[in-house]
Write a protein that holds these residues in place. Structure first.
Motif, PDB file in Angstrom:
ATOM      1  N   ARG A   2      14.861  -0.820   6.920  1.00 33.18           N
ATOM      2  CA  ARG A   2      15.590  -2.072   7.061  1.00 33.18           C
ATOM      3  C   ARG A   2      15.654  -2.759   5.708  1.00 33.18           C
ATOM      4  N   ILE A   4      16.480  -6.062   3.630  1.00 34.39           N
ATOM      5  CA  ILE A   4      16.618  -7.515   3.758  1.00 34.39           C
ATOM      6  C   ILE A   4      16.895  -8.030   2.352  1.00 34.39           C
ATOM      7  N   LEU A  10      15.733 -13.253   5.151  1.00 31.85           N
ATOM      8  CA  LEU A  10      14.371 -13.075   5.642  1.00 31.85           C
ATOM      9  C   LEU A  10      13.961 -14.247   6.533  1.00 31.85           C
ATOM     10  N   LEU A  13      15.060 -14.265  10.110  1.00 33.36           N
ATOM     11  CA  LEU A  13      14.447 -13.270  10.986  1.00 33.36           C
ATOM     12  C   LEU A  13      13.085 -13.709  11.532  1.00 33.36           C
ATOM     13  N   GLN A  16      11.054 -12.678  14.985  1.00 37.55           N
ATOM     14  CA  GLN A  16      11.707 -11.500  15.562  1.00 37.55           C
ATOM     15  C   GLN A  16      11.012 -10.209  15.144  1.00 37.55           C
ATOM     16  N   VAL A  18      11.348  -7.010  13.356  1.00 39.25           N
ATOM     17  CA  VAL A  18      12.217  -6.717  12.224  1.00 39.25           C
ATOM     18  C   VAL A  18      12.409  -5.215  12.026  1.00 39.25           C
ATOM     19  N   ILE A  79      10.573  -1.532   5.558  1.00 38.89           N
ATOM     20  CA  ILE A  79      11.329  -2.711   5.126  1.00 38.89           C
ATOM     21  C   ILE A  79      11.452  -2.724   3.608  1.00 38.89           C
ATOM     22  N   TRP A 128       3.289 -11.335   8.703  1.00 38.16           N
ATOM     23  CA  TRP A 128       3.777 -10.197   9.482  1.00 38.16           C
ATOM     24  C   TRP A 128       2.763  -9.875  10.568  1.00 38.16           C
TER      25      TRP A 128
END
Length: 151
Positions: A2, A4, A10, A13, A16, A18, A79, A128
Motif C-alpha cells: 500500500r 500512502i 495518511l 486513514l 482504519q 490500512v 506500507i 499502528w
C-alpha cells in the motif's frame, strides 16, 4: 504494498485497517539466532526433540520478543509512506500481548490498523495497531500498538 503518498492521505486513514502484510516464515534457524542474540535459550525455543515430546504444539515455539521484533518488517513490507519521508523512527510500544504461541516453522502476517496520527515538531507520530496472525492458529500470536515517528 500500500502506497500512502502524503501526510494528509495518511491522516485520512486514521481509525482504519490500512494493509495486510505478506506471509513470512519463522524458522528454527531464526529462533536459534534470536536466542543467541538475547541469551534466552529456554528449551521451549531451542530444544527441538524435547519440545516435540513435551509441548502440545508438536515442536518449538518462537520467543514472544522475536514475534515483536518482526513488527517493523511486517509494517515495512505492507506500507510505503511516500517520497517526502526523510526518516522513520521506532518510538516504542503500548499494550503488547501474546494471546497464543507461535509454533516454529509457521508463517505469520500483520493486519495493520492506523489508530491515530498526531502532529509533533517536524513530523507526525503514528500509532499502528498490528495484529500478528499465524497460519493454522486461531488466536493472534501478538497484538501490539507500535509507535512510529515520521519526519
Amino acid at each position: 504494498m500500500r502506497e500512502i503518498a502524503t501526510l494528509e492521505e495518511l491522516k485520512s486513514l486514521a481509525g482504519q485497517e490500512v494493509a495486510v502484510s505478506d506471509w513470512i516464515e519463522v524458522s528454527q534457524e531464526q529462533v536459534n539466532r534470536f536466542a543467541d542474540a538475547t541469551g534466552d535459550h529456554q528449551w521451549i525455543h531451542v530444544d527441538v526433540e524435547r519440545a516435540a515430546r513435551e509441548l502440545p504444539f508438536g515442536g518449538t515455539v518462537a520467543h514472544g520478543f522475536l514475534t515483536l521484533a518482526l513488527l517493523p518488517r511486517l509494517l515495512g513490507s505492507a506500507i510505503s509512506l511516500g517520497a517526502d519521508v526523510k526518516m522513520l523512527l521506532n518510538y516504542g510500544l503500548n499494550r503488547v500481548r501474546f494471546p497464543a504461541p507461535l509454533p516454529v516453522g509457521r508463517s505469520v502476517r500483520g493486519v495493520i490498523v492506523l489508530q491515530s496520527v498526531e502532529d509533533i515538531p517536524g513530523g507526525a507520530q503514528l500509532a499502528w495497531e498490528i495484529t500478528v496472525e499465524c497460519e493454522g492458529v486461531e488466536k493472534p500470536v501478538c497484538v501490539a500498538e507500535f509507535l512510529v515517528r515520521r519526519y
